[in-house]
Design an enzyme around this catalytic site. Structure first.
Site, PDB file in Angstrom:
ATOM      1  N   ARG A 246       0.891  -1.131  -0.128  1.00 59.57           N
ATOM      2  CA  ARG A 246       0.056   0.067  -0.030  1.00 59.57           C
ATOM      3  C   ARG A 246       0.901   1.301  -0.038  1.00 59.57           C
ATOM      4  O   ARG A 246       1.892   1.316   0.845  1.00 59.57           O
ATOM      5  CB  ARG A 246      -0.909  -0.091   1.073  1.00 59.57           C
ATOM      6  CG  ARG A 246      -1.791   1.213   1.276  1.00 59.57           C
ATOM      7  CD  ARG A 246      -2.823   1.069   2.531  1.00 59.57           C
ATOM      8  NE  ARG A 246      -3.905  -0.059   2.384  1.00 59.57           N
ATOM      9  CZ  ARG A 246      -4.625  -0.401   3.029  1.00 59.57           C
ATOM     10  NH1 ARG A 246      -4.786   0.299   4.559  1.00 59.57           N
ATOM     11  NH2 ARG A 246      -5.627  -1.309   2.907  1.00 59.57           N
TER      12      ARG A 246
ATOM     13  N   GLU B 285      -3.507  -7.918  -4.869  1.00 60.11           N
ATOM     14  CA  GLU B 285      -4.657  -8.444  -4.828  1.00 60.11           C
ATOM     15  C   GLU B 285      -5.091  -9.714  -5.387  1.00 60.11           C
ATOM     16  O   GLU B 285      -5.824 -10.647  -4.884  1.00 60.11           O
ATOM     17  CB  GLU B 285      -5.620  -7.142  -5.813  1.00 60.11           C
ATOM     18  CG  GLU B 285      -5.802  -5.949  -5.445  1.00 60.11           C
ATOM     19  CD  GLU B 285      -6.611  -5.845  -3.761  1.00 60.11           C
ATOM     20  OE1 GLU B 285      -7.297  -6.561  -3.701  1.00 60.11           O
ATOM     21  OE2 GLU B 285      -6.144  -5.063  -3.435  1.00 60.11           O
TER      22      GLU B 285
ATOM     23  N   THR C 222      -7.017 -15.757   1.035  1.00 61.57           N
ATOM     24  CA  THR C 222      -5.842 -15.896   1.720  1.00 61.57           C
ATOM     25  C   THR C 222      -5.853 -14.562   2.774  1.00 61.57           C
ATOM     26  O   THR C 222      -6.269 -13.644   2.207  1.00 61.57           O
ATOM     27  CB  THR C 222      -4.751 -16.006   0.911  1.00 61.57           C
ATOM     28  OG1 THR C 222      -4.696 -16.920  -0.022  1.00 61.57           O
ATOM     29  CG2 THR C 222      -3.388 -16.432   1.576  1.00 61.57           C
TER      30      THR C 222
ATOM     31  N   LEU D  48       0.645 -20.863  -1.305  1.00 62.14           N
ATOM     32  CA  LEU D  48      -0.315 -20.062  -1.307  1.00 62.14           C
ATOM     33  C   LEU D  48      -1.787 -20.747  -1.667  1.00 62.14           C
ATOM     34  O   LEU D  48      -2.759 -19.823  -1.357  1.00 62.14           O
ATOM     35  CB  LEU D  48      -0.171 -18.801  -2.000  1.00 62.14           C
ATOM     36  CG  LEU D  48       0.714 -17.579  -1.546  1.00 62.14           C
ATOM     37  CD1 LEU D  48       1.147 -16.590  -2.520  1.00 62.14           C
ATOM     38  CD2 LEU D  48       0.196 -17.026  -0.576  1.00 62.14           C
TER      39      LEU D  48
ATOM     40  N   TYR E 140     -13.627  -8.304  -9.177  1.00 63.32           N
ATOM     41  CA  TYR E 140     -13.084  -7.995  -8.092  1.00 63.32           C
ATOM     42  C   TYR E 140     -11.670  -7.149  -8.359  1.00 63.32           C
ATOM     43  O   TYR E 140     -11.415  -5.880  -7.934  1.00 63.32           O
ATOM     44  CB  TYR E 140     -12.862  -8.787  -6.780  1.00 63.32           C
ATOM     45  CG  TYR E 140     -11.970  -8.336  -5.868  1.00 63.32           C
ATOM     46  CD1 TYR E 140     -12.509  -7.149  -4.811  1.00 63.32           C
ATOM     47  CD2 TYR E 140     -10.876  -8.895  -5.570  1.00 63.32           C
ATOM     48  CE1 TYR E 140     -11.517  -6.799  -3.960  1.00 63.32           C
ATOM     49  CE2 TYR E 140      -9.876  -8.546  -4.426  1.00 63.32           C
ATOM     50  CZ  TYR E 140     -10.364  -7.476  -3.856  1.00 63.32           C
ATOM     51  OH  TYR E 140      -9.430  -6.889  -2.769  1.00 63.32           O
TER      52      TYR E 140
ATOM     53  N   ASP F 160     -14.612  -7.306  -1.912  1.00 60.17           N
ATOM     54  CA  ASP F 160     -14.197  -8.556  -1.393  1.00 60.17           C
ATOM     55  C   ASP F 160     -15.111  -8.990  -0.348  1.00 60.17           C
ATOM     56  O   ASP F 160     -16.016  -8.371   0.058  1.00 60.17           O
ATOM     57  CB  ASP F 160     -12.646  -8.286  -1.159  1.00 60.17           C
ATOM     58  CG  ASP F 160     -12.428  -7.569   0.066  1.00 60.17           C
ATOM     59  OD1 ASP F 160     -13.564  -6.909   0.706  1.00 60.17           O
ATOM     60  OD2 ASP F 160     -11.491  -7.554   0.551  1.00 60.17           O
TER      61      ASP F 160
ATOM     62  N   CYS G 170     -15.623  -3.850  11.777  1.00 62.51           N
ATOM     63  CA  CYS G 170     -16.828  -5.017  11.321  1.00 62.51           C
ATOM     64  C   CYS G 170     -16.521  -6.263  10.937  1.00 62.51           C
ATOM     65  O   CYS G 170     -16.605  -6.954  10.154  1.00 62.51           O
ATOM     66  CB  CYS G 170     -17.596  -4.300  10.058  1.00 62.51           C
ATOM     67  SG  CYS G 170     -19.128  -4.892   9.740  1.00 62.51           S
TER      68      CYS G 170
ATOM     69  N   CYS H 148     -18.983  -2.072  17.378  1.00 63.69           N
ATOM     70  CA  CYS H 148     -19.940  -1.202  16.485  1.00 63.69           C
ATOM     71  C   CYS H 148     -19.721   0.211  16.992  1.00 63.69           C
ATOM     72  O   CYS H 148     -20.067   1.168  16.198  1.00 63.69           O
ATOM     73  CB  CYS H 148     -21.461  -1.595  16.732  1.00 63.69           C
ATOM     74  SG  CYS H 148     -21.765  -3.186  15.799  1.00 63.69           S
TER      75      CYS H 148
ATOM     76  N   CYS I  48     -17.320   2.182  14.941  1.00 67.72           N
ATOM     77  CA  CYS I  48     -17.612   2.377  13.521  1.00 67.72           C
ATOM     78  C   CYS I  48     -18.077   3.687  13.142  1.00 67.72           C
ATOM     79  O   CYS I  48     -18.957   4.174  13.764  1.00 67.72           O
ATOM     80  CB  CYS I  48     -18.534   1.337  13.181  1.00 67.72           C
ATOM     81  SG  CYS I  48     -18.820   1.146  11.337  1.00 67.72           S
TER      82      CYS I  48
END
Length: 431
Positions: free
Chosen positions: A27, A43, A49, A86, A124, A142, A194, A201, A204
């Site tokens: 990222r 991705e 996984t 994997l 996706y 996802d 979540c 909650c 959130c």
């Protein structure tokens, strides 16, 4: 949602994401430009996984294939070897084919439709790469996103039938600004807040508009159809070790089907009615085979598997049968061995018997042993308790009689006698 209910806003989620975003090796940091190769590779690896399992593989894979050109130029055996462990090995073959297509085109397509045309890229992956790498306003749905959206909108239809509705409501929330951050924010929300069990909650950012939270049953979403467990299959694995160099006999599975293009020791067919008693008919060569104790168990997506392992040691001059090869034991890490085959080799080198099945629940205590013939014993008699005689009261003290009065008049030298006083009674002590 009805007009009286608050609606979820992307801005609220992005404020939360700016404070709580996860730091992941693939990222980009705030202000950095995402690398499409890293985004796409992560991705594909993350499908089915966990992040914890992918992190070490991602670092090793990236060190071996630092860019799309290096991956495209690598032989398929090297790619499969780096992917081993994997699971879902068809993804590795599609990954290699996609790398070749992108390298031939010179770059990744930057639209959803262009990404969908690449080998192995589904809805996706195309949505995630388009949003994260190229900032396109596309939905990336996802498992985490499915859980968030079904709870947020209280979608009652079970998976997988609910997926078109989930994609529709997710796409409606995607903002035109920062769509890549929004896609990653929903994923982070599902992974950290979540969660499937005991969602937090109260923390959130979408707590107020969440219908499942208002109903008090968020853990029941998403609805799922109960999966039918596959039929158990059985088979035999034949591990041949060559004396002298400790090389192991391997072969490559067909490119299509389960575990395609992966390495394995020779195997029998896998079938529910396979009988290990006749397994030597499937052995790859004539040798003194030893059936090892215990079984190798492995679970695939659609069925469980039990393998009986046979071991044989052969001479150094033994040649590998057609379509097979001897690989030195020290080089086994370079072979694309899937998890089940690694289990087979580990069992061959260190066989372990089947563990004894322990009964469930508390262990039952055996009753104490009873004599063959019971002997009657008279009950013990208890003697009468001793009786105590009452203590007699003391007799009253004798008092001297008073002399009678006489009519005779005479004088006597009377002796003065002091009056007798009775001793005072003491109050009884209180015990």
């Amino acid at each position: 949602m009805p007009a009286s209910e608050p609606s979820p806003k992307a801005a609220d989620l992005l404020v939360w994401y700016d404070r709580h975003r996860r730091v992941l090796p693939w990222r980009a940091l705030p202000g950095e430009r995402p690398d499409p190769y890293r985004v796409w590779l992560s991705e594909v690896m993350l499908q089915q996984t966990t992040i914890a399992a992918v992190k070490p593989y991602f670092a090793t894979f990236l060190a071996r294939f630092p860019d799309i050109e290096a991956l495209a130029a690598a032989p398929e055996e090297a790619v499969m070897s780096a992917w081993a462990g994997l699971g879902y090995y068809s993804r590795a073959r599609n990954l290699h084919a996609c790398a070749k297509a992108v390298a031939a085109a010179g770059r990744f397509p930057d639209t959803l439709d262009g990404l969908r045309k690449l080998p192995g890229v589904g809805a996706y992956t195309a949505g995630a790469v388009a949003a994260i790498a190229f900032d396109r306003p596309e939905a990336a749905v996802d498992g985490n996103v499915e859980r968030v959206m079904t709870r947020l909108f209280s979608i009652e239809a079970p998976l997988p039938g609910a997926r078109p509705e989930i994609r529709r409501v997710t796409q409606a929330l995607v903002p035109t600004e920062r769509p890549g951050d929004f896609a990653q924010a929903v994923m982070d929300l599902g992974a950290t807040i979540c969660t499937p069990k005991r969602p937090a909650c109260a923390l959130c950012p979408w707590m107020a508009p969440c219908r499942a939270r208002a109903a008090g049953n968020p853990e029941t979403y998403p609805r799922k159809v109960k999966a039918v467990k596959g039929t158990l299959r059985r088979g035999a694995a034949f591990v041949v070790v060559r004396s002298g160099d400790e090389a192991v006999l391997l072969r490559t599975r067909p490119p299509e089907g389960l575990l395609g293009s992966m390495a394995e020791p020779p195997m029998s067919p896998w079938a529910p009615d396979y009988d290990p008693a006749g397994a030597l008919l499937d052995a790859p060569l004539d040798a003194r085979w030893k059936r090892l104790p215990g079984l190798v168990r492995h679970g695939f997506t659609h069925f469980p598997l039990e393998l009986t392992v046979f071991l044989a040691r052969v001479a150094l001059s033994t040649q590998a049968p057609a379509g097979m090869r001897f690989t030195p034991r020290r080089d086994l890490d370079e072979e694309p061995l899937p998890g089940v085959m690694k289990k087979v080799l580990a069992h061959a080198f260190d066989p372990k018997p089947e563990p004894e099945l322990k009964p469930r629940g508390r262990p039952k205590r055996d009753p104490p042993p009873m004599p063959m013939l019971a002997v009657w014993e008279a009950p013990e008699t208890v003697a009468d308790p001793p009786r105590f005689r009452p203590v007699p009261k003391p007799a009253p003290r004798a008092v001297a009689p008073v002399p009678a009065e006489s009519d005779e008049m005479f004088e006597v030298d009377a002796e003065v006698v002091p009056p007798v006083r009775k001793p005072a009674r003491r109050a009884p002590r209180k015990r």
